[in-house]
Design an enzyme around this catalytic site. Structure first.
Site, PDB file in Angstrom:
ATOM      1  CG  HIS A 111      -4.796  -3.081  -0.810  1.00 37.47           C
ATOM      2  ND1 HIS A 111      -4.397  -2.280  -1.856  1.00 37.47           N
ATOM      3  CD2 HIS A 111      -4.375  -2.458   0.315  1.00 37.47           C
ATOM      4  CE1 HIS A 111      -3.780  -1.213  -1.381  1.00 37.47           C
ATOM      5  NE2 HIS A 111      -3.753  -1.303  -0.056  1.00 37.47           N
ATOM      6  CB  SER A 126      -0.940  -0.051   1.203  1.00 36.81           C
ATOM      7  OG  SER A 126      -2.108   0.659   0.931  1.00 36.81           O
ATOM      8  CG  ASP A 158      -5.579  -3.126  -4.612  1.00 39.28           C
ATOM      9  OD1 ASP A 158      -6.420  -2.350  -4.094  1.00 39.28           O
ATOM     10  OD2 ASP A 158      -4.350  -2.982  -4.476  1.00 39.28           O
TER      11      ASP A 158
END
Ligand SMILES: *[C@@H]1O[C@H](CO)[C@@H](O)[C@H](O)[C@H]1NC(C)=O
Ligand SMILES: *[C@@H]1O[C@H](CO)[C@@H](O)[C@H](O)[C@H]1NC(C)=O
Ligand SMILES: *[C@@H]1O[C@H](CO)[C@@H](O)[C@H](O)[C@H]1NC(C)=O
Ligand SMILES: *[C@@H]1O[C@H](CO)[C@@H](O)[C@H](O)[C@H]1NC(C)=O
Ligand SMILES: *[C@@H]1O[C@H](CO)[C@@H](O)[C@H](O)[C@H]1NC(C)=O
Length: 502
Positions: free
Chosen positions: A470, A182, A445
């Site tokens: 993700h 991320s 994602d």
């Protein structure tokens, strides 16, 4: 990330009892960060103990870009030396902390730990400044947040690496490999880009590299992910959302909404308040976004609400027309997050985000990450994309308004345009020039839309995993992982192996 989110909206007030599994994707936004925690109690092959894991504190400079400023603070980090093979010249692995508390759980679990065993690596994790227990300033006032930037965070990592090399008397040719998922996935790539003399390679998972104010593609990917179940699911969401809009036009409909969606405050009083209405629609959309972003990953928590769960509901005609189905999805998410009612009040949300105390709930990361989106990244998950399955009530301006309302007049649209341009100039956005970096993304994602998903530079390949969410490749393996996910884990190991031979 929600990298979040970006910045979806968050009802921090009702978050007290929510466990981390759910907090992490509440309304599609990372409250404790967008990378979840690895599951509890997963038995990994071989011995894993906590005896080799310790929590330490590092004296860090407050402002790396002002040599005159000698102020310092304590930054938290974790070490695991269980797998370190000094004799064979083992590498050093660095997990980069992000927009939430850094958890010690990552020190014994996750794919990077499997890699550490394989390569005999010494493992560190450095918590990001301003998150978790790493508090550079006495509070989170907007003035004090001036030291919260990704550039400062990267310099923290550089100082940390340099200092650990000395402290652990590591050989001068020791190879550091960074890992991040991320926002830390972005940091991992940027770290290699800015400090190649300190970092030899990086695994960048689900990292958004292109800063953008209006991240409308986010909901496009959510829409596409729901369409993998069926087009009927998408059209039911679209119809349900439209019909909610129609119900809001009259008193009877409004009362119906109060009751069906279990609203904390009656919506009649908010009908003329654009922000409350935008917030309400954004929550409804966020119910889907959060589930899609983390669909079937191997995070902590039962995590059994998936795209299938939501679409089973949305296509179930026994529940009545699309509005009651949408309400059922809402009820499912409220229950799973232990919320007794749906809080959509804008002013309440803003008030909690304005709290500058380290003890406030938003200090878990909500205030800090919102600040970073307002001064560096944008990433606003707006309703602007077409076709507007989730309505058109929360445009990018709604999020810019939040920056102004939370941090002050200065943080307006023109400020943000400059800020986002600056970020893209400083890091190169999708034209980043790096080697020994692997970019890993999943097709469902939404964050992949701002990352590198195709290999252009052979020295910095991309792995695009069909069907995963993700940061999926970072969580511990599970028997029923998709073959493409299993293959990606192996491919990353092979790349690391090849970098270590360079
Ligand atoms: C919700 O609350 C119940 C009872 O207080 C608790 O047992 C449960 O763990 C909570 N669930 C979550 C997701 O926080
Ligand atoms: C998810 O798991 C919980 C606890 O194991 C269970 O009560 C709940 O019904 C499950 N939900 C779904 C949608 O399967
Ligand atoms: C949520 O909890 C309430 C109260 O326990 C219950 O009546 C309702 O059926 C639950 N909804 C869902 C979708 O699980
Ligand atoms: C900020 O949060 C703290 C901790 O929850 C609370 O005690 C304080 O009253 C809040 N401050 C304001 C101005 O709301
Ligand atoms: C933003 O604020 C600046 C002053 O800080 C002002 O000059 C500018 O006109 C404002 N821009 C917009 C779009 O409101």
């Amino acid at each position: 990330m929600r990298l979040y989110e970006a910045l979806g909206l968050i009802l921090f007030l009702s978050l007290v009892n929510i466990n981390h599994a759910w907090r992490n994707f509440y309304r599609g936004r990372g409250v404790g960060g967008n990378l979840g925690y690895p599951p509890r109690g997963v038995k990994l092959q071989g011995r894993i103990s906590n005896d080799h894991v310790s929590t330490e504190w590092f004296t860090q400079k407050l402002d790396h870009f002002q040599p005159n400023d000698l102020r310092a603070w304590k930054q938290r980090y974790y070490v695991n030396d269980e797998f370190y093979d000094a004799q064979k010249g083992g590498p050093v692995f660095l997990m980069i902390g992000g927009e939430g508390e850094a958890t010690i759980k990552w020190m014994t679990q996750g794919t990077w730990i499997d890699y550490a065993k394989k390569f005999g690596a010494l493992c560190f994790q450095l918590e990001h400044r301003y998150y978790g227990k790493s508090h550079p300033t006495k509070d989170l006032s907007t003035k004090n947040l001036q030291y919260l930037t990704s550039q400062q965070a990267l310099a923290d990592l550089a100082y940390f690496i340099s200092s650990m090399n000395e402290q652990y008397k590591l050989p001068s040719n020791v190879k550091w490999i960074a890992f991040g998922g991320s926002y830390p996935g972005s940091l991992a790539a940027w770290l290699r880009n800015k400090y190649p003399h300190l970092v030899h390679g990086a695994m960048s998972a689900s990292g958004p590299l292109l800063a953008e104010i209006d991240f409308f593609d986010y909901f496009r990917v959510v829409d596409e992910a729901l369409a993998t179940y069926s087009d009927d699911c998408v059209s039911a969401v679209k119809q349900g959302t439209q019909q909610v809009g129609i119900l809001l036009l009259h008193m009877v409909g409004q009362r119906n909404i109060n009751q069906k969606f279990n609203l904390c405050d009656p919506i009649e009083k908010s009908i003329d308040n654009h922000n409350d209405i935008a917030n309400f629609f954004e929550v409804l959309a966020g119910n889907f976004a959060g589930v899609v972003q983390y669909n079937k990953d191997n995070r902590q928590g039962s995590n059994n609400i998936t795209i299938d769960t939501l679409c089973d509901i949305m296509t179930n005609q026994d529940l009545g027309p699309p509005v009651p189905r949408l309400a059922e999805v809402n009820s499912l998410i409220l229950n799973a997050t232990n919320q007794t009612c749906l809080d959509y009040k804008y002013d309440k949300m803003i008030a909690s985000l304005r709290n500058i105390s380290w003890d406030s709930e938003t200090a878990e990361g909500g205030r800090q990450w919102t600040y970073q989106t307002c001064i560096e990244f944008g990433f606003f998950q707006s309703s602007t994309y077409k076709p507007q399955v989730f309505g058109d009530s929360f445009p990018a301006d709604f999020f810019i308004q939040q920056c102004v309302d939370i941090f002050g007049m200065k943080y307006n649209a023109s400020f943000l345009e400059d800020a986002v341009e600056r970020t893209n100039i400083l890091y190169g956005a999708l034209n980043i020039d790096v080697s020994n970096v692997v970019f890993v993304h999943g097709s469902i994602d939404p964050w992949h839309a701002l990352g590198i998903t195709k290999t252009v530079n052979q020295n910095a390949p991309a792995i695009y995993i069909e069907g995963t969410a993700h940061c999926a490749n970072m969580y511990p393996e599970r028997g029923d992982d998709l073959p493409a996910l299993k293959a990606a884990r192996v491919q990353v190991a092979n790349l690391i192996d090849s970098w270590l031979r360079l």
